[in-house]
Design an enzyme around this catalytic site. Sequence first.
Site, PDB file in Angstrom:
ATOM      1  N   ASP A   1       0.770  -1.224   0.083  1.00  0.00           N
ATOM      2  CA  ASP A   1       0.206  -0.005   0.147  1.00  0.00           C
ATOM      3  C   ASP A   1       0.864   1.373   0.016  1.00  0.00           C
ATOM      4  O   ASP A   1       2.031   1.332   0.756  1.00  0.00           O
ATOM      5  CB  ASP A   1      -0.889   0.143   1.280  1.00  0.00           C
ATOM      6  CG  ASP A   1      -2.020   1.196   1.098  1.00  0.00           C
ATOM      7  OD1 ASP A   1      -2.432   1.592   0.178  1.00  0.00           O
ATOM      8  OD2 ASP A   1      -2.316   1.496   2.544  1.00  0.00           O
TER       9      ASP A   1
ATOM     10  N   HIS B   1      -8.062   9.996   4.555  1.00  0.00           N
ATOM     11  CA  HIS B   1      -7.380   8.745   5.473  1.00  0.00           C
ATOM     12  C   HIS B   1      -7.562   9.175   6.960  1.00  0.00           C
ATOM     13  O   HIS B   1      -8.144  10.436   7.164  1.00  0.00           O
ATOM     14  CB  HIS B   1      -5.970   9.051   4.972  1.00  0.00           C
ATOM     15  CG  HIS B   1      -5.655   8.448   3.862  1.00  0.00           C
ATOM     16  ND1 HIS B   1      -4.879   9.012   2.848  1.00  0.00           N
ATOM     17  CD2 HIS B   1      -5.729   7.093   3.181  1.00  0.00           C
ATOM     18  CE1 HIS B   1      -4.857   8.103   1.727  1.00  0.00           C
ATOM     19  NE2 HIS B   1      -5.064   6.974   2.037  1.00  0.00           N
TER      20      HIS B   1
ATOM     21  N   SER C   1     -12.557   2.887   5.964  1.00  0.00           N
ATOM     22  CA  SER C   1     -13.097   2.624   7.357  1.00  0.00           C
ATOM     23  C   SER C   1     -14.490   3.383   7.739  1.00  0.00           C
ATOM     24  O   SER C   1     -14.813   4.341   7.224  1.00  0.00           O
ATOM     25  CB  SER C   1     -12.184   2.827   8.578  1.00  0.00           C
ATOM     26  OG  SER C   1     -11.096   2.164   8.475  1.00  0.00           O
TER      27      SER C   1
HETATM   28 ZN   LIG Z   1      -4.472   5.169   1.042  1.00  0.00          ZN
END
Ligand SMILES: [Zn+2]
Length: 313
Positions: free
Chosen positions: A81, A179, A213
Amino acid sequence: MLLTTRQLFEKCYGRYAIPAVNVFFMEEIHGLFAAAQEANAPFIVQTTPFARDYAHADMLLSMIAAAARIYPQVTYAIHMDHGYEAHIFDAIEKGGYTSVMIDASHDDFDKNVARTKAVVAAAHAKGISVEAELGVLAGVEDDLTVDAEHSFYTNPQQVVDFVHATDCDSLAIAVGTSHGAYKFSGGQGLQFHILEEIQRRLPGFPLVLHGGSNVVPEVIERINAAGGQLKTDAKGVQEEEVRKAIPLGICKINIATDTRLLWTMVNREFFRDRPEEFAPTTPGKIFMEEYKQFMLKKFDLFGCTGKAGDFSA
Ligand SMILES: [Zn+2]
């Protein structure tokens, strides 16, 4: 069965999404693999630069390899990632990853294309898939902070040119997620009109949602009730949004914040309620089980429970 992300996306496109879970330590890897084996669900295990700095790439990849022996029925990909060239070319040479992300999204279009193209050429020569990114997400990932005013949504008009010019296998897009734990503080939510426009221009091409999330309010409340001081106005990607995004081509949804919040909740509550305890393994066991339960719910939400059968040889 270890696959590339490209192989996973060929089967899941439009039908279900694959959770891409950032791991930092052993208990998470156990929880993830145990859940995937029980749910018979495909998944992507991934490492960020921060995770590799913290644990060392060799440690993480070795733990993942061990987990694959302990849970032999799983179907998964190993993804890097937010890779940068130094990590990526090293990983391509040494092996261990079946998929890498080149994050050149902070560069201008032409430079992003050039950097992505170079990674694609090297990765494809070794059969490794490449995720690229177009558009800039706000928020905090590892030690990188992007203010809202420096973030921008993916421009659908650029997507076709970008994908054709780079030959990348999937594309992370900025459509309203951010994020970190403080997503959607402005309440803007996912920008479905952008997603629809991208799919219209590039039907069948796998898209990736970073910052996926959910940030469940109950988890924040429990953390704060056990001594935490997290802001309570944060909101993540809602379950309805996930269900709506999958038919629009979202194939991979990255999860990191939720599992960190889970760790914080389990450990804060444990040490609040059992102040005489000091062995890390006792809350560690609770965390592994909670993590497994958390992943079982994610597999259901993303529609991939039972779908490992799609990949049987
Ligand atoms: Zn990311």
